[in-house]
Design an enzyme around this catalytic site. Structure first.
Site, short mmCIF file in Angstrom:
data_model
loop_
_atom_site.label_atom_id
_atom_site.label_comp_id
_atom_site.label_asym_id
_atom_site.label_seq_id
_atom_site.Cartn_x
_atom_site.Cartn_y
_atom_site.Cartn_z
N ARG A 191 -16.55 -2.95 16.49
CA ARG A 191 -16.10 -3.99 15.55
C ARG A 191 -15.83 -5.30 16.28
O ARG A 191 -15.69 -6.35 15.64
CB ARG A 191 -14.83 -3.52 14.83
CG ARG A 191 -15.04 -2.28 13.99
CD ARG A 191 -13.70 -1.67 13.57
NE ARG A 191 -12.96 -2.52 12.66
CZ ARG A 191 -11.70 -2.29 12.31
NH1 ARG A 191 -11.04 -1.25 12.82
NH2 ARG A 191 -11.08 -3.10 11.46
N HIS A 234 -3.69 3.45 12.29
CA HIS A 234 -3.73 4.20 11.04
C HIS A 234 -3.00 5.53 11.18
O HIS A 234 -2.48 6.08 10.21
CB HIS A 234 -5.18 4.47 10.62
CG HIS A 234 -5.93 3.25 10.19
ND1 HIS A 234 -6.54 2.42 11.10
CD2 HIS A 234 -6.17 2.72 8.97
CE1 HIS A 234 -7.13 1.42 10.44
NE2 HIS A 234 -6.91 1.58 9.15
N ASP A 317 -1.27 -6.22 8.04
CA ASP A 317 -2.21 -5.11 7.86
C ASP A 317 -1.55 -4.15 6.87
O ASP A 317 -0.37 -4.31 6.52
CB ASP A 317 -2.50 -4.44 9.21
CG ASP A 317 -3.84 -3.72 9.23
OD1 ASP A 317 -4.41 -3.48 8.14
OD2 ASP A 317 -4.33 -3.39 10.32
#
Length: 612
Positions: A191, A234, A317
């Site tokens: 990414r 996450h 986020d």
């Protein structure tokens, strides 16, 4: 009847405003926005700072992705004038459907008396992280970095921006400005454009330009840098043990270069104990933990606002990620985030059930109570809402058109009909294919490729969806005038590395191509690939390793005759026919096969340092 007609005309004009920035200048716009904020009830201010998702609806077997709004969701959008909504792949199954969903969200918002249209956001980075199910995927940032040409970042983002804008999506949570300087990073990887911060800055700037050329807002992520972690936020709470001065020398270089040119900056759920010394008792472990950047006033206000001069909107986020949700009480996290300087709260409440919608009521009233009690700074709230509305005014999203400021952005009208023509079009896929070809990197070539058409080739691959990638590449080769005898090529899916008989599988092959796809430092098939290379050499065959994801595995197989990197292992569920119903098209693997068989030269350069 006249009143009803006037309302309908007003509604249509408002929806059109989502797509078309105002043309008139209002020198009193700032004062007007401040008055809007002053007139808002506290609960409405809180809602303007929230960006929830309607990703799923239901529980258990009845849980489904939301492709159209139900009555409860419409009522929620009418009741609370949210600042925006974030979309996911579950919402974006087809281009026309997505556009209709977005229009329905905007309509419900306006029917509820909102003073501004919704920010409709999405994570459409390109490559590994894409949400549009029928969109043009693009090769991804690291592949773009491998081309060495920043204009490819513009070309990719320009296509992405067109496809978002025509569907009414006005915010892309991109580009990723993280410097992937830790090969063990499990969440950034391909990414990132590069492990070189100056290269990330250069490519990131052109990516911003590409989105802006379509009137799509940008969000740099993940501030102050997620590239040097070995933990995925996450699923855990990462920690980077660096000082502010150390960050200035690497991670902060891209943000410093482009922060003032971006509309949003997204925060990282990462602890920086040498920068933010504030602590919290984890509700998960009972131990003292450092406040992550998302909740740090030192980082968000001190560094991003004051030192770097960022004047846009700071968005967290997702607050439902484990890094926050498992360690912090929801209301405590909200209080800390707002007081730290965060302006928008991403997904603070799960809205996938009726109980979730009730929890939203409690959450908003709870935050309002905190504000009224002085626990959350009313000044911080007013500043946040003002920033959000100023951003909306810049893009022509305020209902009172006289408050919209002059915008240079040229925005496409959201249209289901046009969306079907634009999203995933042949023209867009052609750009995608050309960038993917430029990215293919030859790391080693001991006369292993280009592969002659009369050679017998065995391709070993780890994902079923990659089969269509090979078929597509072979068709492209034949179309290009390179006649490939498909009878000479065997493609074998390796479901069980230990149970596969290598000797039997590659017997008679002149060339063996073995795909390697690693997503973190963990390599679970090194022995298998090493044995494939050894067995190929016993048979006087050439062995080629195709590094399909992170390129760090190119250093693991020095005995291979050829090593090629393509930076995205995603395959195809269907061979694309270049129509809007095409799904899951990953161009990188077919581009690599196309190069290996002589369709093009490998022009790419490794965008990260690898000790070969």
């Amino acid at each position: 009847m006249r009143k009803r007609l006037a309302f309908v005309l007003s509604l249509l004009l408002t929806i059109a405003t989502v797509a078309s920035p105002a043309c008139a200048v209002n020198v009193h716009a700032k004062g007007g926005i401040e008055q809007l904020v002053s007139d808002m009830p506290v609960e409405q201010k809180v809602a303007q700072m929230i960006m929830p998702s309607f990703r799923y609806w239901g529980t258990g077997d009845s849980k489904k992705g939301v492709t159209e709004l139900n009555d409860q969701q419409k009522a929620t959008l009418m009741k609370y004038n949210f600042g925006g909504i974030i979309l996911f792949g579950q919402n974006t199954q087809e281009a026309a459907q997505t556009t209709e969903l977005v229009n329905a969200m905007q309509k419900a918002n306006i029917q509820g008396g909102a003073k501004s249209s919704l920010l409709i956001s999405i994570d459409q980075e390109g490559g590994y992280i894409t949400r549009l199910q029928t969109g043009t995927q693009m090769p991804g940032n690291m592949a773009i970095g491998a081309t060495g040409d920043p204009e490819n970042a513009f070309r990719a983002a320009n296509v992405i921006g067109k496809e978002l804008a025509v569907q009414g999506i006005n915010v892309d949570f991109a580009p990723v400005m993280d410097v992937n300087n830790n090969p063990e990073n499990p969440i950034i990887g391909v990414r990132s454009f590069s492990d070189n911060p100056n290269k990330v800055a250069e490519f990131g700037q052109r990516y911003i330009d590409g989105l802006h050329s379509n009137g799509v807002m940008t969000a740099l992520k993940h501030f102050p840098g997620h590239g040097d972690t070995a933990t995925d936020s996450h699923t855990g709470l990462p920690l980077i043990d660096k000082t502010y001065d150390e960050l200035k020398k690497l991670e902060l270089i891209p943000y410093t270069a482009v922060a003032k040119k971006s509309d949003f900056v997204m925060t990282a759920h990462i602890q920086y104990p040498k920068i933010e010394t504030g602590t919290y008792i984890s509700k998960l472990t009972g131990e003292k933990i450092n406040l992550p950047a998302t909740l740090s006033k030192t980082i968000l206000t001190g560094i991003l606002r004051n030192d770097m001069g960022f004047d846009g909107v700071i968005v967290t986020d997702a607050l439902d990620m484990d890094a926050i949700a498992k360690h912090f009480d929801k209301m405590d996290a909200t209080t800390l985030a707002i007081n730290a300087g965060a302006n928008m709260l991403l997904m603070p409440v799960d809205l996938s059930t009726e109980d979730g919608l009730k929890n939203l009521d409690d959450y908003i009233s709870g935050v309002a109570a905190k504000i009224n009690a002085g626990d959350i700074s009313i000044d911080a709230v007013n500043e946040s809402v003002t920033r959000i509305l100023k951003m909306k005014a810049k893009y022509g999203l305020l209902v009172d058109d006289s408050l919209n400021t002059v915008s240079k952005w040229s925005r496409m009208q959201p249209s289901p009909v046009m969306a079907e023509k634009v999203v995933g079009s042949k023209a867009n896929h052609d750009i995608e294919w050309n960038i993917a070809l430029e990215a293919i990197t030859s790391v080693k070539n001991d006369k292993a490729f280009p592969i002659a058409t009369d050679k017998k080739v065995v391709i070993l691959y780890p994902s079923e969806s990659q089969l269509n990638s090979f078929k597509y590449a072979l068709d492209k080769l034949n179309e290009s005038g390179i006649k490939i005898n498909k009878n000479n090529i065997s493609m074998i899916y390796i479901e069980d590395y230990e149970g596969f008989n290598i000797t039997q599988g590659i017997t008679g092959a002149d060339v063996v191509i073995c795909l390697s796809a690693i997503y973190s430092a963990e390599v679970n098939n090194k022995n298998f690939i090493t044995n494939v290379i050894s067995e190929a050499h016993k048979n006087n065959a050439k062995a080629i390793v195709l590094s399909a994801q992170l390129p760090y595995d190119t250093a693991l197989y020095p005995e291979a005759d050829g090593i090629v990197a393509c930076y995205n292992a995603r395959g195809m569920t269907d061979i694309p026919s270049f129509d809007p119903n095409t799904k899951q098209y990953g161009p990188n693997v077919p581009a690599a096969i196309y190069v290996l068989f002589g369709g093009a030269k490998a022009k790419g350069v490794l965008p990260v340092f690898i000790q070969l």
